[in-house]
Design an enzyme around this catalytic site. Structure first.
Site, PDB file in Angstrom:
ATOM      1  NE  ARG A 108      -3.870   0.573   1.845  1.00  0.00           N
ATOM      2  CZ  ARG A 108      -5.096   0.608   2.369  1.00  0.00           C
ATOM      3  NH1 ARG A 108      -5.348   1.355   3.420  1.00  0.00           N
ATOM      4  NH2 ARG A 108      -6.079  -0.092   1.850  1.00  0.00           N
ATOM      5  CG  HIS A 135      -8.388   0.209  -2.870  1.00  0.00           C
ATOM      6  ND1 HIS A 135      -7.595  -0.884  -2.600  1.00  0.00           N
ATOM      7  CD2 HIS A 135      -9.038   0.488  -1.695  1.00  0.00           C
ATOM      8  CE1 HIS A 135      -7.744  -1.239  -1.333  1.00  0.00           C
ATOM      9  NE2 HIS A 135      -8.612  -0.427  -0.759  1.00  0.00           N
ATOM     10  CD  GLN A 138     -12.722  -1.912  -0.821  1.00  0.00           C
ATOM     11  OE1 GLN A 138     -11.906  -1.824   0.079  1.00  0.00           O
ATOM     12  NE2 GLN A 138     -13.929  -2.403  -0.634  1.00  0.00           N
ATOM     13  CG  ASP A 227     -13.783   6.156  -0.644  1.00  0.00           C
ATOM     14  OD1 ASP A 227     -13.723   6.019   0.594  1.00  0.00           O
ATOM     15  OD2 ASP A 227     -12.771   6.107  -1.387  1.00  0.00           O
ATOM     16  CB  CYS A 267     -14.001   0.856   0.236  1.00  0.00           C
ATOM     17  SG  CYS A 267     -13.447   2.575   0.364  1.00  0.00           S
ATOM     18  NE  ARG A 293     -10.561  -5.310   0.483  1.00  0.00           N
ATOM     19  CZ  ARG A 293      -9.656  -4.415   0.852  1.00  0.00           C
ATOM     20  NH1 ARG A 293      -9.954  -3.512   1.765  1.00  0.00           N
ATOM     21  NH2 ARG A 293      -8.472  -4.392   0.287  1.00  0.00           N
TER      22      ARG A 293
HETATM   23  N1   CP Z   1     -11.161  -0.367   2.451  1.00  0.00           N
HETATM   24  C1   CP Z   1      -9.898  -0.437   2.849  1.00  0.00           C
HETATM   25  O1   CP Z   1      -8.967  -0.631   2.069  1.00  0.00           O
HETATM   26  O2   CP Z   1      -9.726  -0.290   4.198  1.00  0.00           O
HETATM   27  P1   CP Z   1      -8.361  -0.064   4.932  1.00  0.00           P
HETATM   28  O3   CP Z   1      -7.839   1.276   4.505  1.00  0.00           O
HETATM   29  O4   CP Z   1      -8.712  -0.092   6.401  1.00  0.00           O
HETATM   30  O5   CP Z   1      -7.405  -1.153   4.570  1.00  0.00           O
HETATM   31  N1  NVA Z   2     -10.153   6.686  -1.115  1.00  0.00           N
HETATM   32  C1  NVA Z   2      -9.724   6.232   0.183  1.00  0.00           C
HETATM   33  C2  NVA Z   2      -9.852   4.750   0.285  1.00  0.00           C
HETATM   34  C3  NVA Z   2      -9.493   4.169   1.620  1.00  0.00           C
HETATM   35  C4  NVA Z   2      -9.593   2.676   1.660  1.00  0.00           C
HETATM   36  C5  NVA Z   2      -8.291   6.665   0.432  1.00  0.00           C
HETATM   37  O1  NVA Z   2      -7.457   6.542  -0.479  1.00  0.00           O
HETATM   38  O2  NVA Z   2      -8.011   7.132   1.510  1.00  0.00           O
END
Ligand code: CP
Ligand code: NVA
Length: 309
Positions: A108, A135, A138, A227, A267, A293
C-alpha cells in the site's frame, strides 16, 4: 507468476476466474473458523510480505487471514523501520531481499511510481493494496459482493458512484469497462475524474456517464457506492472540499430515488459523505463487503502464484 496491480491490465477472463474461485472457496469453508486452513493448503510454506505506507485496517486484516487460510503466513513491515525510507537503501536492493526471503509482496503506497519500481525489480508477485490512483483488490471484491447479494451478473445492474473521483472510483471505472456494466458517477463538476481517466473512458466503448446532480445519479440504481470525500494524503483545503460535496451526501431521500431494493456499499473507513441512518440501515451491506475481501484476496493470491484452477 503474475502481478495484481491494476484491473485495466488484467484480462477479464482472469478476473472472472478469480471471482469464481472465491465463490467456491467461501462456500466450502462455511463452517470453518477464521484461522482454519482450506483443504489442500494450496499456499503451504509461502510467505506474503506486506508493507503499508498509509494506514489500513481492512486490507491488513484481510490479507492476513487470506494467506493463513491458504496455509501460508504473513509478515507486515513498517516502512519507517526499513533502510528503504530513512537509510536510503534502494528499491532495487530492497526488492532483491524481499524476493529472496518472501514469496509475494503486497504494497500500500503513496506513490504509483514506487509500485512500478518494485514491479521492475521483484522476482515474486506484487499486489497493489491501494495507491494514489487505484484500489483494485477492493473493487474486485466489491463486484463479488454485488453479485453475491443481487444474485446476478454485474453486467445486468445499474451501478452508481456518488462522491469524489478518487483511487477507488478509478478502479470501479476500470471494472465497468472490463465487466461491461452501467456506471453512473455523481460528483461536483470540479471533481470529475482526471484527464487521464477521462481519456481512458472515452477511448473505450463503455457505459459510463458522469452527472453533476446526485439525484439524477441515484435514479434507477441497483447499487450506490460512496467513499470518503477526503482520501488519505489528499492535499486539499478540507473544509472547502467538504462544503463542495454537501449536496452529494447520501441520505435516505437520495436512496429513495434508487430502485426499491438498492443496496449501499462503502469501502470504509467512512467520513461525512453518508448519513448514519443510511450507513446503519438494512440497505447498507458494508460489513459483508468488508469481510468478502478475505475470500477474494485468497483467490487473487492463488492467481498470482499461478495456482488458480
Ligand atoms: N477499504 C480499505 O482498504 O480499508 P483499509 O484502509 O482499512 O485497509
Ligand atoms: N479513497 C480512500 C480509500 C481508503 C480505503 C483513500 O485513499 O483514503
Amino acid at each position: 507468476m503474475r502481478n495484481f496491480l491494476n484491473l485495466k491490465d488484467i484480462p477479464v477472463r482472469d478476473l472472472k476466474k478469480i471471482l469464481f474461485d472465491a465463490k467456491r472457496r467461501k462456500r466450502l469453508r462455511k463452517r470453518l473458523n477464521n484461522l482454519e486452513i482450506d483443504k489442500g493448503a494450496p499456499l503451504k510454506g509461502k510467505l506474503l510480505i506486506q508493507m503499508f505506507e498509509k494506514s489500513s485496517l481492512r486490507t491488513r486484516l484481510s490479507f492476513y487471514l487470506a494467506i493463513k487460510q491458504l496455509g501460508g503466513s504473513t509478515l507486515t513491515l513498517r516502512p519507517d523501520e526499513l533502510h528503504l525510507s530513512k537509510g536510503g537503501e534502494s528499491i532495487q536492493d530492497t526488492a532483491k531481499i524481499l524476493s529472496n526471503f518472501g514469496n509475494a509482496f503486497m504494497l500500500r503506497t503513496d506513490s504509483d511510481k514506487k509500485l512500478e519500481e518494485f514491479e521492475k525489480y521483484l522476482s515474486i508477485p506484487i499486489i497493489n493494496g491501494l495507491s494514489p490512483s487505484s484500489h483494485p483488490t477492493q473493487i474486485l471484491s466489491d463486484i463479488f459482493t454485488v453479485e453475491e447479494i443481487k444474485n446476478k451478473s454485474i453486467s445486468r445492474l445499474n451501478i452508481t458512484w456518488i462522491g469524489d473521483s478518487n483511487n477507488v472510483l478509478n478502479s470501479l471505472i476500470a471494472a465497468s469497462i472490463k465487466f461491461s456494466f452501467k456506471l453512473t458517477i455523481g460528483c461536483p463538476a470540479k471533481y470529475q475524474p482526471s484527464k487521464k481517466i477521462m481519456k481512458y473512458i472515452k477511448s473505450n466503448n463503455n457505459k459510463i456517464s458522469i452527472l453533476h446532480d446526485p439525484k439524477k445519479a441515484a435514479k434507477g440504481a441497483d447499487v450506490i457506492f460512496s467513499d470518503k470525500v477526503i482520501s488519505m494524503n489528499d492535499k486539499v483545503n478540507t473544509s472547502k472540499k467538504l462544503n463542495q460535496f454537501k449536496k452529494f451526501k447520501i441520505n435516505k431521500k437520495l436512496m429513495g430515488l434508487a430502485k426499491k431494493n438498492c443496496i449501499f456499499l462503502h469501502c470504509l473507513p467512512r467520513g461525512k459523505e453518508v448519513e448514519e441512518d443510511v450507513f446503519l440501515s438494512e440497505k447498507s451491506k458494508v460489513w459483508q463487503q468488508a469481510l468478502n475481501r478475505v475470500h477474494v484476496q485468497k483467490s487473487i493470491l492463488l492467481y498470482c502464484f499461478g495456482k488458480l484452477r
